[in-house]
Design an enzyme around this catalytic site. Structure first.
Site: not given
Ligand code: IVH
Length: 707
Positions: A155, A157, A159, A264, A354, A448, A451, A466, A471
């Site tokens: 999946e 991750k 942010d 999500y 990561k 500016c 000009c 400006c 300009c």
């Molecule tokens: S699984 C024990 N799936 O990442 C499993 N976490 O460092 C826990 N996060 O606080 C989470 N996308 O907020 C999972 N597809 C995803 C995620 C995800 C983002 C975040 C989550 C968690 C942090 C873990």
């Protein structure tokens, strides 16, 4: 300021040398023994001091990041501190204390919100920063599982901010943040405002369960929130994560509702009754209940599959509409997950693989000024070049004077910069601890830089302008905008040629492009006969662009391409638009007071009316092509969910609008039709609940065709 202090370590650890270690492989003689012991004791107390210092730093940065949403160092630097602490603690396990930052998941909840206890704690994830680390994880768990074959779910991750949504008897009853993993903040009132979170689920859902997911802001949503904050003179958010966190931690949920938050869902926390046996099936099940599941999730059968998924998104993550900082890899089978269990607060059965950091620290060498097409003086950062996520960054956006002051950014500072997708890199924060005293405060110029005209800062606005419409810097920017892809799409006239045309006096406004003569063009540097013909051809081709393009190309403030579409559809010609009054404009759905005022002001200006006349003389199309459209869908609201096969969202919306219909973003009682494509979201369940008419893509096409 630290969220908690570290109590002194128990003194027993100082005796640890007695159990031996590499230094004791030979038996020391008298005196020598004493020396060795002293050395180890000193060493241990140095380590203890180092650990204490690291914890203090991490606690401080945790507080900045989790509580204040205002980090001082980059994620990469923070990760480095954590790794160092983890390494020392694993070498010296006796020095671990329960309040070490390695022993907890996040920061404590704020007090204004109610507290929610999580029946199943929300845990954290271990990280892998490269393929070797991922493989090491895979080897470890394979060994534990007796080298049996097993598959994974990959999946992205997200942010954003982790939330837990509890449903009882089909209704959303509580929504909470992660907090410290055991107790989070009750933010039900805010989560209810997120449209992608179902307020109710169908009867086949477990009687009581908790869905977990990540709330986030799209890159576009983030830009919009910051644009609005900038215009209102409010501090800007450093990144979408902070913007999402800030939006969710609002005591007034109307503020949250105004932010384009999304979610999500990525797991089930607690559930009563029968639930699936694998993570993948759980996702399918949650999707069937109306939850928003990332369509990029993938089931893969081995480590190579994981790596291929990672490499694919490493390359194309910039194309995603939201930020992602890695791939979460999860063992699919729940029984294997149970077998693997946890280490501390992290599951062994999952890992965050990561992506390279998109933040870095560097020095701010100077602040430059660029004059925008509407005359705004835009400050930008000139940086000591630094590589961020594989791209060398030399410049960064600084938004406006107030933002520089609010963030207290000074020339000469060490700064944290961030690159997010295609967005221009920006400065997150100065690192005040690295100041030497030689830094200087930025002062906006009073004239500016292009000009020399005295600049102004209109009351209530964050930007300095400006006021000189002639300009050269403004005209250059405007010209570049006019020829750009989304506007008149004159691909042979780029930034450099625009500058050359202005410098040579061949072009004084955008309409002059259409009166260029080949002989004069050939006189320009590096312009041969052939390229001159190409330039003229590409200008000629632009004469028949749709009306909405020319409206957008004129560079009217607050008229972006979407607004231009609406105006073109509504008025059908530039002349009609030019005659529109403020009230007429305001009556159009989607046109706000700023855009309305700006359109009126634009056409009041004599210079702009002259440009329109010149464009007409040149033969540029200034009205909608073809006969006036019939409006068979007049006044009916459509909402679209899922992916359509025959056209993009924007095209489908344009077709609806072109027939007089209105496009809504969520299903309400006013919605006449919900158009359903592949992988529909929670809107479908909502429409079913409200008995809204539901159209398949084929039915939608027929409806359009009959109109
Ligand atoms: S699984 C024990 N799936 O990442 C499993 N976490 O460092 C826990 N996060 O606080 C989470 N996308 O907020 C999972 N597809 C995803 C995620 C995800 C983002 C975040 C989550 C968690 C942090 C873990």
């Amino acid at each position: 300021m630290t969220p908690s202090s570290t109590p002194p370590c128990p003194p027993q650890h100082l005796h640890e040398w007695k159990v031996g270690g590499p230094d004791f492989l030979h038996l020391p003689g008298d005196g020598e023994y004493h020396l060795v012991a002293t050395r180890i004791m000193e060493n241990t107390s140095q380590i203890e001091e180092k650990i204490g210092h690291l914890r203090e730093q991490i606690n401080h940065h945790n507080y900045r990041y989790y509580v204040l949403d205002s980090p001082e160092i980059s994620d990469a630097e923070y990760d480095q501190l954590m790794r160092e602490l983890r390494r020392l603690e694993s070498d010296y396990p006796r020095l671990i204390t329960p309040d070490s930052p390695t022993q907890r998941v996040g920061a404590a909840p704020q007090e204004e919100f109610g507290v929610v206890e999580h029946p199943v704690p929300l845990l954290s994830l271990g990280n892998a920063f490269n393929f070797e680390e991922l493989r090491a994880w895979h080897n470890r768990i394979s060994r534990l599982l007796g080298n049996a074959d097993f598959d994974f779910v990959c999946e992205l991750k997200m942010d954003g901010l982790a939330v837990a949504l509890t449903y009882v008897d089909g209704l959303l009853v509580t929504g909470a943040t992660r907090g410290d993993g055991y107790r989070g903040e009750n933010i039900t009132h805010n989560l209810r405002t997120i449209r992608s979170i179902p307020l109710s689920v169908p009867p086949n859902a477990p009687p009581r369960f908790e869905a977990r997911g990540e709330v986030f802001l799209s890159k576009e949503g983030f830009a919009r929130v910051n644009r609005e904050r900038g215009e209102a003179g409010q501090p800007l958010f450093a990144n979408p994560r902070n913007a999402a966190a800030g939006s969710l931690r609002q005591l007034d949920s109307r503020v949250t509702a105004s932010r384009p938050l999304d979610i999500y869902v990525y797991g089930l926390g607690y559930a009563e009754g029968v639930v699936p046996q694998t993570h993948w099936e759980t996702m399918e099940f949650l999707k069937s209940l109306g939850f928003k599941i990332n369509p990029q999730n993938a089931l893969v059968s081995d480590l190579e599959g994981v790596e291929a998924y990672y490499q694919r998104w490493l390359k194309s993550r910039e194309e995603l509409p939201y930020e992602t900082d890695g791939v979460v890899v999860k063992v699919n089978s729940f029984s294997l997950q149970r077998q693997l269990g946890f280490v501390g607060r992290e599951p062994r059965w999952a890992i965050a693989y990561k992506f390279p950091a998109t933040q870095a620290t560097t020095r701010l060498l100077d602040i430059g000024i660029n004059v925008g097409r509407t005359g705004t003086l835009n400050p930008y950062a000139i940086l000591e070049p630094v590589s961020v996520g594989g791209v060398v960054v030399k410049r960064a956006a600084l938004h406006n004077e107030d933002d520089i002051r609010r963030k207290d950014i000074r020339i000469g500072d060490t700064v944290v910069i961030q690159r997010a997708g295609e967005v221009i890199p920006e400065i997150v924060t100065p690192v005040t601890s690295k100041r030497t005293g030689s830094e200087s405060i930025f002062v906006m110029p009073s004239t500016c830089p292009a000009c020399g005209t005295q600049v102004r800062r209109p009351e209530g606005e964050a930007m300095v302008r400006c006021p000189n419409a002639a300009c050269p810097a403004q005209i250059h920017e405007l010209l570049a905008h006019f020829v750009s892809r989304g506007a008149m799409d004159i691909d042979k006239v780029g930034w450099k040629l625009s500058a050359a045309l202005l410098d040579a006096g061949l072009v004084k406004d955008v309409a002059d492009l259409y009166f260029l003569e080949k002989e004069r063009l050939i006189g320009l540097e590096r312009m041969a006969e052939k390229s001159a013909s190409n330039v003229l051809d590409s200008i000629e081709r632009s004469k028949t662009r749709p009306l909405s393009r020319i409206i957008f190309a004129l560079g009217i403030r607050y008229v972006g391409s979407e607004t231009a579409d609406i105006l073109a559809m509504e008025f059908g010609s530039i002349d009609r638009l030019a005659r529109a009054t403020r009230d007429e404009l305001l009556a159009i759905p989607g046109i706000g007071p700023k855009a309305a005022d700006s359109v009126v002001t634009f056409f009041e200006q004599e210079t702009n009316r002259e440009i329109i006349k010149k464009l007409r003389r040149a033969g540029v199309r200034l009205e909608e092509a073809g006969k006036p459209q019939e409006m068979p869908l007049a006044g009916q609201e459509f909402v679209i969910t899922g992916k359509l096969e025959s056209f993009t969202r924007a095209e489908a919306e344009a077709m609806i609008r072109g027939r007089g219909g209105v496009v809504g973003s969520s299903v309400t009682r006013k919605t006449a039709y919900l158009v359903v494509g592949a992988d529909p979201g929670s809107k479908l369940a909502k429409a079913q609940a409200l008995s809204t008419s539901i159209l398949s893509e084929g039915e939608f096409l027929r409806l359009l065709g009959s109109g």
